[in-house]
Design a protein around this motif. Structure first.
Motif, PDB file in Angstrom:
ATOM      1  N   GLU A   1       0.889  -1.121   0.075  1.00 37.84           N
ATOM      2  CA  GLU A   1       0.061  -0.098   0.123  1.00 37.84           C
ATOM      3  C   GLU A   1       0.956   1.429  -0.213  1.00 37.84           C
ATOM      4  OE1 GLU A   1      -2.495  -0.639   3.358  1.00 37.84           O
ATOM      5  OE2 GLU A   1      -3.920  -1.764   2.476  1.00 37.84           O
ATOM      6  N   ALA A   2       1.875   1.077   0.649  1.00 38.99           N
ATOM      7  CA  ALA A   2       2.853   2.464   0.707  1.00 38.99           C
ATOM      8  C   ALA A   2       3.682   2.902  -0.542  1.00 38.99           C
ATOM      9  CB  ALA A   2       3.928   2.040   1.684  1.00 38.99           C
ATOM     10  N   PHE A   3       3.840   1.392  -1.367  1.00 38.09           N
ATOM     11  CA  PHE A   3       4.655   1.611  -2.613  1.00 38.09           C
ATOM     12  C   PHE A   3       3.374   2.390  -3.462  1.00 38.09           C
ATOM     13  CE2 PHE A   3       8.020  -1.311  -1.601  1.00 38.09           C
ATOM     14  CZ  PHE A   3       8.970  -0.671  -2.074  1.00 38.09           C
ATOM     15  N   LYS A   4       2.149   2.032  -3.455  1.00 34.20           N
ATOM     16  CA  LYS A   4       1.225   2.210  -4.458  1.00 34.20           C
ATOM     17  C   LYS A   4       1.042   3.836  -4.249  1.00 34.20           C
ATOM     18  CE  LYS A   4      -1.383  -2.002  -5.096  1.00 34.20           C
ATOM     19  NZ  LYS A   4      -2.906  -2.664  -4.709  1.00 34.20           N
TER      20      LYS A   4
ATOM     21  N   ILE B   1       3.822   5.830  -5.667  1.00 24.91           N
ATOM     22  CA  ILE B   1       3.799   5.741  -7.194  1.00 24.91           C
ATOM     23  C   ILE B   1       2.684   6.810  -7.615  1.00 24.91           C
ATOM     24  CG2 ILE B   1       3.042   4.356  -9.211  1.00 24.91           C
ATOM     25  CD1 ILE B   1       4.465   1.964  -7.604  1.00 24.91           C
ATOM     26  N   SER B   2       1.436   6.673  -6.940  1.00 23.99           N
ATOM     27  CA  SER B   2       0.425   7.537  -7.224  1.00 23.99           C
ATOM     28  C   SER B   2       0.715   8.816  -6.891  1.00 23.99           C
ATOM     29  CB  SER B   2      -0.953   7.165  -6.308  1.00 23.99           C
ATOM     30  OG  SER B   2      -1.754   7.935  -6.583  1.00 23.99           O
ATOM     31  N   SER B   3       1.506   9.132  -5.931  1.00 26.08           N
ATOM     32  CA  SER B   3       1.781  10.571  -5.777  1.00 26.08           C
ATOM     33  C   SER B   3       3.124  11.157  -6.710  1.00 26.08           C
ATOM     34  CB  SER B   3       2.581  10.784  -4.156  1.00 26.08           C
ATOM     35  OG  SER B   3       2.983  12.138  -4.098  1.00 26.08           O
ATOM     36  N   LEU B   4       3.844  10.296  -7.183  1.00 26.16           N
ATOM     37  CA  LEU B   4       4.786  10.808  -8.227  1.00 26.16           C
ATOM     38  C   LEU B   4       4.388  10.927  -9.711  1.00 26.16           C
ATOM     39  CD1 LEU B   4       7.942  10.779  -8.077  1.00 26.16           C
ATOM     40  CD2 LEU B   4       8.124   8.630  -8.861  1.00 26.16           C
ATOM     41  N   VAL B   5       3.297   9.964  -9.794  1.00 30.96           N
ATOM     42  CA  VAL B   5       2.853   9.965 -11.091  1.00 30.96           C
ATOM     43  C   VAL B   5       1.743  11.399 -11.246  1.00 30.96           C
ATOM     44  CG1 VAL B   5       0.929   9.035 -12.871  1.00 30.96           C
ATOM     45  CG2 VAL B   5       2.766   7.695 -11.754  1.00 30.96           C
TER      46      VAL B   5
ATOM     47  N   LYS C   1       6.620  -0.073 -12.591  1.00 32.45           N
ATOM     48  CA  LYS C   1       5.268   0.461 -12.319  1.00 32.45           C
ATOM     49  C   LYS C   1       5.031   1.963 -12.574  1.00 32.45           C
ATOM     50  CE  LYS C   1       3.635  -3.444  -9.227  1.00 32.45           C
ATOM     51  NZ  LYS C   1       3.445  -3.958  -7.993  1.00 32.45           N
ATOM     52  N   VAL C   2       6.080   2.763 -12.107  1.00 25.39           N
ATOM     53  CA  VAL C   2       6.070   4.062 -12.309  1.00 25.39           C
ATOM     54  C   VAL C   2       6.032   4.436 -13.835  1.00 25.39           C
ATOM     55  CG1 VAL C   2       7.189   6.246 -11.897  1.00 25.39           C
ATOM     56  CG2 VAL C   2       7.261   4.476 -10.000  1.00 25.39           C
ATOM     57  N   PHE C   3       6.702   3.897 -14.592  1.00 24.92           N
ATOM     58  CA  PHE C   3       6.975   4.183 -15.826  1.00 24.92           C
ATOM     59  C   PHE C   3       5.490   3.846 -16.387  1.00 24.92           C
ATOM     60  CE2 PHE C   3      11.607   3.839 -16.031  1.00 24.92           C
ATOM     61  CZ  PHE C   3      11.860   5.326 -15.649  1.00 24.92           C
TER      62      PHE C   3
ATOM     63  N   GLN D   1       2.661   3.479 -15.131  1.00 23.03           N
ATOM     64  CA  GLN D   1       1.326   4.341 -14.808  1.00 23.03           C
ATOM     65  C   GLN D   1       1.593   5.831 -15.390  1.00 23.03           C
ATOM     66  OE1 GLN D   1       0.152   4.096 -10.625  1.00 23.03           O
ATOM     67  NE2 GLN D   1       0.576   1.950 -10.526  1.00 23.03           N
ATOM     68  N   TRP D   2       2.976   6.181 -15.577  1.00 29.05           N
ATOM     69  CA  TRP D   2       2.867   7.390 -15.737  1.00 29.05           C
ATOM     70  C   TRP D   2       2.709   7.579 -17.484  1.00 29.05           C
ATOM     71  CZ3 TRP D   2       8.726   9.883 -15.858  1.00 29.05           C
ATOM     72  CH2 TRP D   2       8.828  11.387 -16.127  1.00 29.05           C
ATOM     73  N   TYR D   3       3.026   6.684 -18.180  1.00 31.76           N
ATOM     74  CA  TYR D   3       2.755   6.721 -19.587  1.00 31.76           C
ATOM     75  C   TYR D   3       1.137   6.376 -19.871  1.00 31.76           C
ATOM     76  CZ  TYR D   3       2.147   4.979 -24.362  1.00 31.76           C
ATOM     77  OH  TYR D   3       1.842   4.880 -25.580  1.00 31.76           O
ATOM     78  N   THR D   4       0.608   5.819 -19.098  1.00 31.37           N
ATOM     79  CA  THR D   4      -0.984   5.541 -19.057  1.00 31.37           C
ATOM     80  C   THR D   4      -1.581   6.569 -18.885  1.00 31.37           C
ATOM     81  OG1 THR D   4      -0.674   3.231 -18.606  1.00 31.37           O
ATOM     82  CG2 THR D   4      -3.008   4.102 -18.305  1.00 31.37           C
ATOM     83  N   SER D   5      -0.936   7.705 -17.744  1.00 30.82           N
ATOM     84  CA  SER D   5      -1.704   8.800 -17.261  1.00 30.82           C
ATOM     85  C   SER D   5      -1.700   9.601 -18.330  1.00 30.82           C
ATOM     86  CB  SER D   5      -1.205   9.216 -16.047  1.00 30.82           C
ATOM     87  OG  SER D   5      -1.429  10.390 -15.476  1.00 30.82           O
ATOM     88  N   THR D   6      -0.278   9.780 -19.095  1.00 38.51           N
ATOM     89  CA  THR D   6       0.055  10.889 -20.169  1.00 38.51           C
ATOM     90  C   THR D   6      -0.849  10.575 -21.272  1.00 38.51           C
ATOM     91  OG1 THR D   6       2.208  10.776 -19.406  1.00 38.51           O
ATOM     92  CG2 THR D   6       1.697  11.866 -21.851  1.00 38.51           C
TER      93      THR D   6
END
Length: 207
Positions: free
Chosen positions: A29-32, A35-39, A113-115, A117-122
């Motif tokens: 949960e902490a990782f999620k 990642i969410s905050s970073l994205v 996972k960051v990459f 989610q970042w790409y998907t969000s973009t």
């Protein structure tokens, strides 16, 4: 001497398994959340880019004044067209932060996972922005900027290991189709208005 009560029986495997499973859940949960905050922070930068592009929307005062000024001035002098500074600045931002993540984060799974989610969000953000303008023809500057951002984003995240299934998601397909249609329209109405910028793949593209 004060007595101490053991929370766990060292011999009780079930207790230890339950304890470790709870810890695993907390870590996940902490990782999620991280990642969410970073994205979200990365997405905010793209939102700023799209907001600037909105000024060129067909029918807006800014767009009308720009077209009128350029057309009037062009009668007397060579007027430089809007450059690619906005797209180039954003692309540089993306690449620098990709490098920082690679250099400072040792967990490959976390980075992937960051990459993803970042790409998907973009792509989702660009797709929504274009969908809001279904009834509008894009300004040439909007089109050029988006083509460059979308193509470089696709290529850069592919180089970072994002898989084709994620790269070619529905948002990307929608964006690709819309920009391709807009490009075809401009090529007919404005000749070389795109100055060589195209959705087609090219081995001669600059970095």
């Amino acid at each position: 001497m004060t007595s101490c009560t053991l929370l766990f029986d060292p011999k009780d495997d079930n207790q230890w398994q339950h304890y470790h499973s709870k810890i695993d859940v907390l870590i996940e949960e902490a990782f999620k959340e991280m990642i969410s905050s970073l994205v979200s922070k990365f997405s905010a930068v793209l939102d700023g880019v799209l907001s600037k592009l909105s000024r060129y929307d067909e029918g807006t005062l800014f767009s009308s004044l720009l077209s009128f000024t350029v057309k009037t001035a062009a009668k007397y002098v060579d007027v430089p067209k809007p450059g690619m500074d906005l797209a180039d600045t954003y692309i540089t931002f993306v690449r620098q932060n990709q490098d920082i993540l690679r250099d400072r984060v040792n967990d490959e799974m976390y980075t992937e996972k960051v990459f993803e989610q970042w790409y998907t969000s973009t792509m989702k953000a660009v797709c929504v922005w274009l969908t809001d303008r279904l009834d509008l023809q894009l300004h040439v500057y909007q089109l050029k900027t988006l083509i460059k951002i979308v193509k470089k984003t696709y290529r850069d995240f592919r180089l970072q290991g994002v898989l084709d299934g994620t790269l070619n998601n529905k948002s990307y397909e929608t964006v690709y189709n819309r920009l391709t249609v807009e490009e075809a329209t401009v090529s007919v109405t404005a000749g070389d208005g795109l100055q060589g910028i195209t959705m087609r793949d090219s081995d001669e593209e600059e970095g």
